[in-house]
Design a protein around this motif. Structure first.
Motif, PDB file in Angstrom:
ATOM      1  N   ILE A   1       0.819  -1.207   0.000  1.00 32.61           N
ATOM      2  CA  ILE A   1       0.000   0.000   0.000  1.00 32.61           C
ATOM      3  C   ILE A   1       0.861   1.270   0.000  1.00 32.61           C
ATOM      4  O   ILE A   1       0.445   2.320  -0.445  1.00 32.61           O
ATOM      5  N   TRP A   2       2.131   1.142   0.468  1.00 36.66           N
ATOM      6  CA  TRP A   2       3.048   2.301   0.445  1.00 36.66           C
ATOM      7  C   TRP A   2       3.517   2.612  -0.979  1.00 36.66           C
ATOM      8  O   TRP A   2       4.196   3.592  -1.223  1.00 36.66           O
ATOM      9  N   LEU A   3       3.199   1.755  -1.956  1.00 33.21           N
ATOM     10  CA  LEU A   3       3.437   2.053  -3.378  1.00 33.21           C
ATOM     11  C   LEU A   3       2.071   2.202  -4.050  1.00 33.21           C
ATOM     12  O   LEU A   3       1.590   1.266  -4.693  1.00 33.21           O
ATOM     13  N   PRO A   4       1.408   3.325  -3.876  1.00 33.80           N
ATOM     14  CA  PRO A   4      -0.008   3.445  -4.284  1.00 33.80           C
ATOM     15  C   PRO A   4      -0.295   2.991  -5.717  1.00 33.80           C
ATOM     16  O   PRO A   4      -1.288   2.289  -5.923  1.00 33.80           O
ATOM     17  N   PRO A   5       0.541   3.340  -6.714  1.00 30.37           N
ATOM     18  CA  PRO A   5       0.170   2.905  -8.072  1.00 30.37           C
ATOM     19  C   PRO A   5       0.154   1.384  -8.196  1.00 30.37           C
ATOM     20  O   PRO A   5      -0.726   0.813  -8.823  1.00 30.37           O
ATOM     21  N   VAL A   6       1.142   0.710  -7.541  1.00 36.23           N
ATOM     22  CA  VAL A   6       1.214  -0.750  -7.598  1.00 36.23           C
ATOM     23  C   VAL A   6       0.031  -1.344  -6.847  1.00 36.23           C
ATOM     24  O   VAL A   6      -0.694  -2.208  -7.358  1.00 36.23           O
TER      25      VAL A   6
END
Lengths: 118, 184
Positions: free
Chosen positions: B106-111
């Motif tokens: 979730i800390w990599l929003p696009p992924v």
């Protein structure tokens, strides 16, 4: 191997063999004259081709959808009118084609089983 | 007429309808109607009021709901039926796993957001199939939807906060391209 395992194997094998052949048996049964569900069940019954009458209806629905059989209603001496199934022209052609393919196929399988493929 | 007779038949037909969920609606209606006609005309041949034992006997000769439903195959025939059954079973699980991954990332929003979209879609498809584990499909749908929304919120937030810096990001990218490309 336990006899019940062998029985399961037989059932599965029958299921596989029926798939793709039973529908043509249904069509072939209808070649002579239209018939209603129970008639078809009776003429194909006996346990080898179908194990219970109800299994015919999914097949008949499929054949109808494919345009190989069509249905009409006819009065019955007992109870409600019956839905009769009859072959269409395409249905006749399908049985003919199957007959042409099946003859050599069945013969080849039999030869194989008897140990003389070719 | 005995009401028990109808109950048995109706229950059988309702079960059969559920088992044929994957069938085309017209085909399903056709099957159900002809099975009903079969039983009703069988009972009419008795020439006496049918008892629930008669109905049970008629249903017995039809075969179990499972047997009748198993005679139905998807349109493209039996060849694809076996792998078709193996594949959808993985669909719900895939949805659940992707949903879990999207939470972890979730800390990599696009992924996380993209994983969430895929989990959501797979979960919905799995839910519409009867033979899928429902809990996994539901997890995929609920968690997938949540991470999509969260991802979008974080992404929008990041755009607002970092918008002025995006120009410099692009120039460093632009520099790195010629640095790699020099060729003899």
């Amino acid at each position: 191997m336990a006899p019940e395992v062998a029985a399961v194997e037989r059932t599965e094998l029958l299921t596989h063999l029926r798939r793709g052949t039973l529908e043509y048996c249904l069509l072939a049964t209808l070649r002579g004259a239209p018939a209603y569900g129970q008639e078809l069940a009776r003429s194909l019954g006996g346990g080898t081709l179908i194990d219970s009458e109800g299994t015919l209806y999914p097949l008949l629905a499929r054949l109808r959808r494919r345009g190989w059989v069509e249905t009409f209603w006819r009065d019955s001496p007992h109870g409600p009118p019956r839905r009769y199934y009859s072959l269409t022209l395409d249905g006749h052609r399908a049985v003919e084609t199957f007959t042409e393919v099946w003859g050599p196929f069945a013969a080849a399988v039999t030869r194989c089983l008897e140990g003389d493929p070719r | 007429m005995i009401t028990g007779r109808h109950e048995l038949l109706e229950r059988y037909l309702a079960d059969l309808e559920r088992r044929l969920a994957a069938a085309d609606p017209g085909e399903r209606a056709d099957i159900l109607a002809s099975v009903r006609e079969h039983v009703e005309s069988e009972l009419a041949m008795l020439d006496r009021p049918a008892t629930s034992a008669d109905v049970a006997a008629a249903l017995e000769s039809l075969g179990s709901v499972d047997t009748v439903a198993a005679a139905w195959t998807p349109e493209d025939g039996g060849a694809t039926a076996a792998p078709g059954r193996a594949h959808p079973a993985g669909l719900a699980v895939a949805a659940g796993v992707l949903a879990a991954l999207s939470v972890l990332l979730i800390w990599l929003p696009p992924v996380a957001g993209s994983l969430g979209v895929v989990a959501l879609v797979l979960g919905i498809v799995a839910l519409r199939r009867r033979d899928e584990p429902r809990w996994a499909a539901l997890t995929g749908v609920v968690v997938g939807a949540t991470t999509v929304v969260l991802g979008l919120v974080v992404l929008l937030g990041a755009l607002v906060v970092f918008a002025p810096h995006s120009e410099t990001g692009r120039t460093t990218d632009g520099v790195s391209v010629p640095a790699v490309s020099p060729a003899p």
